[in-house]
Each structure stands twice: as C-alpha cells, then as structure tokens.
Scaffold this motif. Structure first.
Motif, PDB file in Angstrom:
ATOM      1  N   THR A 157      -9.507   3.396   9.683  1.00  0.00           N
ATOM      2  CA  THR A 157      -8.212   3.912   9.254  1.00  0.00           C
ATOM      3  C   THR A 157      -7.371   2.776   8.693  1.00  0.00           C
ATOM      4  O   THR A 157      -7.644   1.600   8.938  1.00  0.00           O
ATOM      5  CB  THR A 157      -7.449   4.546  10.433  1.00  0.00           C
ATOM      6  OG1 THR A 157      -7.151   3.525  11.396  1.00  0.00           O
ATOM      7  CG2 THR A 157      -8.265   5.650  11.095  1.00  0.00           C
ATOM      8  N   GLU A 158      -6.324   3.134   7.969  1.00  0.00           N
ATOM      9  CA  GLU A 158      -5.412   2.129   7.433  1.00  0.00           C
ATOM     10  C   GLU A 158      -4.718   1.376   8.562  1.00  0.00           C
ATOM     11  O   GLU A 158      -4.468   0.165   8.466  1.00  0.00           O
ATOM     12  CB  GLU A 158      -4.386   2.791   6.514  1.00  0.00           C
ATOM     13  CG  GLU A 158      -3.346   1.842   5.940  1.00  0.00           C
ATOM     14  CD  GLU A 158      -3.941   0.705   5.127  1.00  0.00           C
ATOM     15  OE1 GLU A 158      -3.231  -0.322   4.952  1.00  0.00           O
ATOM     16  OE2 GLU A 158      -5.087   0.815   4.656  1.00  0.00           O
ATOM     17  N   GLN A 159      -4.412   2.063   9.664  1.00  0.00           N
ATOM     18  CA  GLN A 159      -3.790   1.392  10.802  1.00  0.00           C
ATOM     19  C   GLN A 159      -4.718   0.325  11.374  1.00  0.00           C
ATOM     20  O   GLN A 159      -4.269  -0.773  11.724  1.00  0.00           O
ATOM     21  CB  GLN A 159      -3.429   2.403  11.892  1.00  0.00           C
ATOM     22  CG  GLN A 159      -2.717   1.788  13.089  1.00  0.00           C
ATOM     23  CD  GLN A 159      -1.391   1.157  12.714  1.00  0.00           C
ATOM     24  OE1 GLN A 159      -0.546   1.799  12.082  1.00  0.00           O
ATOM     25  NE2 GLN A 159      -1.185  -0.103  13.081  1.00  0.00           N
ATOM     26  N   GLU A 160      -6.012   0.633  11.469  1.00  0.00           N
ATOM     27  CA  GLU A 160      -6.952  -0.365  11.959  1.00  0.00           C
ATOM     28  C   GLU A 160      -7.007  -1.570  11.017  1.00  0.00           C
ATOM     29  O   GLU A 160      -7.048  -2.720  11.470  1.00  0.00           O
ATOM     30  CB  GLU A 160      -8.352   0.236  12.109  1.00  0.00           C
ATOM     31  CG  GLU A 160      -9.365  -0.774  12.644  1.00  0.00           C
ATOM     32  CD  GLU A 160     -10.788  -0.238  12.690  1.00  0.00           C
ATOM     33  OE1 GLU A 160     -11.685  -1.018  13.090  1.00  0.00           O
ATOM     34  OE2 GLU A 160     -11.010   0.930  12.322  1.00  0.00           O
ATOM     35  N   ARG A 161      -7.001  -1.323   9.725  1.00  0.00           N
ATOM     36  CA  ARG A 161      -7.024  -2.446   8.782  1.00  0.00           C
ATOM     37  C   ARG A 161      -5.812  -3.346   8.985  1.00  0.00           C
ATOM     38  O   ARG A 161      -5.933  -4.577   9.021  1.00  0.00           O
ATOM     39  CB  ARG A 161      -7.048  -1.926   7.338  1.00  0.00           C
ATOM     40  CG  ARG A 161      -7.243  -3.050   6.299  1.00  0.00           C
ATOM     41  CD  ARG A 161      -6.804  -2.615   4.911  1.00  0.00           C
ATOM     42  NE  ARG A 161      -5.374  -2.348   4.852  1.00  0.00           N
ATOM     43  CZ  ARG A 161      -4.437  -3.298   4.808  1.00  0.00           C
ATOM     44  NH1 ARG A 161      -4.780  -4.578   4.807  1.00  0.00           N
ATOM     45  NH2 ARG A 161      -3.160  -2.974   4.756  1.00  0.00           N
ATOM     46  N   ARG A 162      -4.633  -2.739   9.146  1.00  0.00           N
ATOM     47  CA  ARG A 162      -3.419  -3.536   9.341  1.00  0.00           C
ATOM     48  C   ARG A 162      -3.474  -4.316  10.652  1.00  0.00           C
ATOM     49  O   ARG A 162      -3.098  -5.491  10.708  1.00  0.00           O
ATOM     50  CB  ARG A 162      -2.182  -2.628   9.319  1.00  0.00           C
ATOM     51  CG  ARG A 162      -1.853  -2.060   7.942  1.00  0.00           C
ATOM     52  CD  ARG A 162      -0.440  -1.511   7.908  1.00  0.00           C
ATOM     53  NE  ARG A 162      -0.268  -0.406   8.857  1.00  0.00           N
ATOM     54  CZ  ARG A 162      -0.407   0.880   8.539  1.00  0.00           C
ATOM     55  NH1 ARG A 162      -0.731   1.225   7.290  1.00  0.00           N
ATOM     56  NH2 ARG A 162      -0.219   1.817   9.438  1.00  0.00           N
ATOM     57  N   ASP A 163      -3.945  -3.681  11.720  1.00  0.00           N
ATOM     58  CA  ASP A 163      -4.023  -4.347  13.017  1.00  0.00           C
ATOM     59  C   ASP A 163      -4.983  -5.530  12.970  1.00  0.00           C
ATOM     60  O   ASP A 163      -4.696  -6.601  13.517  1.00  0.00           O
ATOM     61  CB  ASP A 163      -4.480  -3.366  14.097  1.00  0.00           C
ATOM     62  CG  ASP A 163      -3.410  -2.356  14.468  1.00  0.00           C
ATOM     63  OD1 ASP A 163      -2.233  -2.576  14.117  1.00  0.00           O
ATOM     64  OD2 ASP A 163      -3.751  -1.333  15.104  1.00  0.00           O
ATOM     65  N   THR A 164      -6.123  -5.338  12.322  1.00  0.00           N
ATOM     66  CA  THR A 164      -7.101  -6.419  12.245  1.00  0.00           C
ATOM     67  C   THR A 164      -6.579  -7.565  11.397  1.00  0.00           C
ATOM     68  O   THR A 164      -6.717  -8.744  11.754  1.00  0.00           O
ATOM     69  CB  THR A 164      -8.427  -5.897  11.667  1.00  0.00           C
ATOM     70  OG1 THR A 164      -8.859  -4.745  12.417  1.00  0.00           O
ATOM     71  CG2 THR A 164      -9.513  -6.964  11.758  1.00  0.00           C
ATOM     72  N   ALA A 165      -5.960  -7.240  10.271  1.00  0.00           N
ATOM     73  CA  ALA A 165      -5.412  -8.275   9.396  1.00  0.00           C
ATOM     74  C   ALA A 165      -4.313  -9.066  10.095  1.00  0.00           C
ATOM     75  O   ALA A 165      -4.136 -10.264   9.842  1.00  0.00           O
ATOM     76  CB  ALA A 165      -4.878  -7.651   8.113  1.00  0.00           C
ATOM     77  N   ALA A 166      -3.586  -8.418  11.010  1.00  0.00           N
ATOM     78  CA  ALA A 166      -2.489  -9.098  11.706  1.00  0.00           C
ATOM     79  C   ALA A 166      -2.994 -10.211  12.614  1.00  0.00           C
ATOM     80  O   ALA A 166      -2.247 -11.138  12.933  1.00  0.00           O
ATOM     81  CB  ALA A 166      -1.680  -8.085  12.519  1.00  0.00           C
ATOM     82  N   VAL A 167      -4.257 -10.144  13.024  1.00  0.00           N
ATOM     83  CA  VAL A 167      -4.822 -11.178  13.896  1.00  0.00           C
ATOM     84  C   VAL A 167      -4.911 -12.517  13.166  1.00  0.00           C
ATOM     85  O   VAL A 167      -4.789 -13.578  13.783  1.00  0.00           O
ATOM     86  CB  VAL A 167      -6.203 -10.737  14.428  1.00  0.00           C
ATOM     87  CG1 VAL A 167      -6.877 -11.849  15.231  1.00  0.00           C
ATOM     88  CG2 VAL A 167      -6.066  -9.488  15.297  1.00  0.00           C
ATOM     89  N   VAL A 168      -5.126 -12.482  11.851  1.00  0.00           N
ATOM     90  CA  VAL A 168      -5.261 -13.726  11.083  1.00  0.00           C
ATOM     91  C   VAL A 168      -4.017 -14.061  10.266  1.00  0.00           C
ATOM     92  O   VAL A 168      -3.945 -15.123   9.649  1.00  0.00           O
ATOM     93  CB  VAL A 168      -6.490 -13.674  10.147  1.00  0.00           C
ATOM     94  CG1 VAL A 168      -7.750 -13.482  10.943  1.00  0.00           C
ATOM     95  CG2 VAL A 168      -6.339 -12.569   9.103  1.00  0.00           C
ATOM     96  N   ALA A 169      -3.043 -13.162  10.253  1.00  0.00           N
ATOM     97  CA  ALA A 169      -1.818 -13.392   9.470  1.00  0.00           C
ATOM     98  C   ALA A 169      -1.126 -14.678   9.930  1.00  0.00           C
ATOM     99  O   ALA A 169      -1.171 -15.030  11.105  1.00  0.00           O
ATOM    100  CB  ALA A 169      -0.890 -12.196   9.620  1.00  0.00           C
ATOM    101  N   PRO A 170      -0.510 -15.426   8.983  1.00  0.00           N
ATOM    102  CA  PRO A 170      -0.243 -15.054   7.586  1.00  0.00           C
ATOM    103  C   PRO A 170      -1.388 -15.361   6.629  1.00  0.00           C
ATOM    104  O   PRO A 170      -1.256 -15.123   5.427  1.00  0.00           O
ATOM    105  CB  PRO A 170       0.973 -15.905   7.245  1.00  0.00           C
ATOM    106  CG  PRO A 170       0.783 -17.146   8.074  1.00  0.00           C
ATOM    107  CD  PRO A 170       0.166 -16.685   9.359  1.00  0.00           C
ATOM    108  N   GLU A 171      -2.504 -15.897   7.114  1.00  0.00           N
ATOM    109  CA  GLU A 171      -3.638 -16.136   6.227  1.00  0.00           C
ATOM    110  C   GLU A 171      -4.307 -14.809   5.881  1.00  0.00           C
ATOM    111  O   GLU A 171      -4.273 -13.853   6.670  1.00  0.00           O
ATOM    112  CB  GLU A 171      -4.630 -17.088   6.882  1.00  0.00           C
ATOM    113  CG  GLU A 171      -4.057 -18.472   7.156  1.00  0.00           C
ATOM    114  CD  GLU A 171      -5.086 -19.388   7.769  1.00  0.00           C
ATOM    115  OE1 GLU A 171      -6.047 -19.750   7.064  1.00  0.00           O
ATOM    116  OE2 GLU A 171      -4.941 -19.720   8.952  1.00  0.00           O
TER     117      GLU A 171
END
Length: 394
Positions: A157-171
């Motif tokens: 889901t889009e929510q999962e994509r955002r959550d996973t990306a947040a682990v490496v943010a801001p990279e």
C-alpha cells in the motif's frame, strides 16, 4: 532465471504466516513459468530431517536456534544458515528478501549487496519508524543500508511505502514498486443447504489479530441465529486460544465455539468453503492472505476499516467493514456485521462480489506478471544484464 526467496521461518503449523505463504505462492507461480525459484529459511518444530520441498517449492531449511528468546521470531537464527549466505546468494540471479528486523533476512540482504547480486526487498508492512532501542540499533547496523542500496523495494500500500521510506529519511530509499498479494482462482463455495450457519476466524491466535472481538461477537449473532457455529482456527500464540475459549464460557456461549488449531493449506481451503462468513478483526493488517483466500472461494468477509485490503472490500461490496479500537470491546460491531452477512440475499450478493474481486484484481498470475517485470527491470539496469549477475562476485 534463478531466484532465491529468503524468509525468516517455516514451521509445520505455519506459525510465521503471511511472509512465508507469500514467498511460497510467488515461487510456485514463478516455477510454473520455468523460473528456477527456491526458498531459504529457518525451520522449527519438525520431527527428524527438515523437508527439502515445501508446497512444491525447493527449500533449504536450517534448524532455528533461539539465541535471543525475548525477541521471539526476531531473535532466532542459525550459524549454518549464516555461513551459507554468500554461497546461496551467489547461486541466484535475483535475491528476493522478505525483510524484517531479524537475524536471517537482514544478513542475507547485506550478503546480496556484498556479492553484487540484484536485491529485491519485500517488507510486508513490517518495517516502519520505531522508538524501540534494539530496533533502532538494527537500523543503524544494516537495515537503512539495504533499503537505500537495494534494486527494488516492494510495498503493498502507499502507506507502507511511506512508512518504509521514513526509516531512511531524509536520504532516499531505493526504487519502490507496488506488488499486492495474490491467490490462485478457486471455484465458488456451495450455497448453504439447510445446515446451520458457520462463522470462521482463521489466522494466528494473537493479540494483534483481535480474536477477542470475534468471540465477543458471538452473543449478538446467537440472539438472532441460535444454531450458528463459530470456528476459531490457526496457530496459537502464547496460549491465547485457551483464553478465548474461557472468554466464550464467561459469556455463556462456550457451546457455540470450537478451536481446531493450525491447519495445512488444503484444510484451510476446506474450512473456507464450509463457512458462511469470515471474520478477521485485526486493527493493523497490511494485506491479509487469509482474507484473499476467503474471497477466492466467494466467502464474504468482515474486516476492520484500517486493513490494507479494506478499501477494495468496501468498494466491491465483498463483505462488511467495521470500526475498531484497540482499547475497546468491538464485539457488538463485529456481531452486527456478521448478522448482515448471514441474511441469505446479502450473503449471496457479497459472495459473488468477493469471487469477482479476486478474479479481477488479485490473482496470483497477475501478481507474478508484475513481479517478473520488476525482476527483468532490475537485471536490465545492471551493466551486462543477466550475464553480469552470473559472474559478478563469483
């Protein structure tokens, strides 16, 4: 093409559930197309030798060692599994890791990077920002690196994509692709022929799945349909099944509830076909394979609005959505939804919608089509393509 699927655990009773089932489904679908797909995982609970094949998929299973028991599945590993990581990774053209913060999938993802093999990560809703110190340490030691350096990260889901990306943010995270779960098309279950209605919960019996809301719904349903039978099925986590049976007795409905324990896949499908409503009251459920399997036989479902599949269920009319809170008794809401679906006309309408939804959007064949395109894309992006993956790091 040779594809290695890496998951954490496989047991005879399917205790780990979703990620292993998804890996097996995808591997079977790939093998049907001539792709050499295999699985590596820990094994636990087997008598004698580990099986070399699971559901038609070649498997390399290593005896699980519970080195950090308080971390449960995240704290198991095998020295032999880790020692073989580079050899097994080098044997594959694509390494597909069903990633979590653990001592199996993360080391294999790191090995794929070290050996220069194309790496595809699938997170199954298990990777998101956390305040837990041990998990944050895992992130620093390697999780962020594989999320940034992988060739593809798959999300449901889009929510999962955002959550996973947040682990490496801001990279930035590696390229992300949506891959839903899929199941084999099935014939619709037969209509009820004079037998009492059956309501089914079929998932791990654990707090996160909220089986207590299933049990608490029983009095509401019995008030209108007193001969209804309720079946609780799935691996028991922490003796919670006994608690659920005790809860039913305290509500005066113990006679209506049966716990049948874990089931193999054939028995799962038989139970689904013999039921009239499927209930999964989990408040957090990224994309339940069990809900897909229920709908594949035309079994209407009751799920919470917060599930990853809930928008599809609601839009198709394949069941009922309920509001649910982790700090509340949600049994009355679940019970009312079940009552609506036990009406013969409503059940028939939702059954047809559920069966149609799977055929239109969630067949395993369609999912494997998408997955193969992703594999081909990540291989083609490498200099020399498939030939280069077979020589680099060897």
């Amino acid at each position: 093409m040779r594809v290695l699927h890496v998951v954490t655990l496989h047991t005879p009773t399917h205790d780990f559930g979703g990620p292993t089932r998804v890996a097996l489904n995808l591997s079977r679908g790939l093998r049907a197309r001539g792709v050499q797909a295999a699985m590596v995982a820990l094994g636990d609970g087997f008598d004698g030798e580990m099986p070399r094949e699971v559901d038609g998929v070649p498997a390399r299973l290593y005896q699980a060692r519970h080195v950090l028991p308080r971390f449960e599945v995240s704290g198991i590993t095998s020295p032999s599994l880790l020692a073989d990581a580079r050899r097994l990774v080098r044997s594959a053209d694509v390494v597909h890791v069903h990633l979590m913060r653990d001592l199996v999938t993360l080391p294999y993802a790191l090995a794929a990077l070290q050996c220069g093999r194309p790496l595809v990560l699938q997170t199954h809703g298990m990777i998101d920002p956390t305040e837990k110190r041990a998990a944050q340490l895992v992130d620093v030691l390697g999780l962020r690196r594989v999320l940034k350096k992988a060739d593809a990260v798959l999300h449901l889901t889009e929510q999962e994509r955002r959550d996973t990306a947040a682990v490496v943010a801001p990279e930035p995270m590696a390229p992300a692709y949506r891959l839903v779960n899929g199941v084999e098309p099935q014939q619709r279950r037969p209509e009820r022929d004079g037998r009492p209605p059956t309501v089914l919960y079929l998932a791990r019996v654990q707090e996160r799945k909220r089986p207590q809301d299933f049990v608490s719904a029983i009095p509401t349903v019995l008030a209108k349909y007193p001969d209804t039978r309720f079946v609780l099925a799935g691996p028991d986590t922490g003796a919670m099944a006994d608690d659920m049976l005790a809860l039913a007795r305290s509500l005066g409905v113990g006679h209506a509830l049966e716990y049948v324990g874990p089931l193999d896949h054939d028995a799962v499908m038989a139970r689904l076909r013999a039921s009239d409503v499927y209930v999964l009251p989990a408040i957090v459920e990224p994309f339940a394979v069990s809900v897909l399997e229920a709908m594949s036989v035309g079994l209407p479902v009751v799920v919470t609005r917060t599930g990853g599949l809930s928008p599809d269920v609601g839009a198709a009319g394949a069941g009922r959505l309920v509001d649910s809170r982790p700090d509340a008794d949600n049994g009355e809401r679940v019970g009312q939804a079940v009552l609506e679906l036990l009406d013969p006309a409503a059940n028939a309408e939702a059954s047809a919608a559920a069966h149609r939804l799977i055929g239109d959007s969630f067949t395993l064949e369609g999912v494997v089509d998408t997955l193969q395109e992703i594999y081909e894309r990540v291989i083609a992006a490498r200099p020399g393509g498939l030939r280069a993956t077979r020589t680099r790091g060897s």
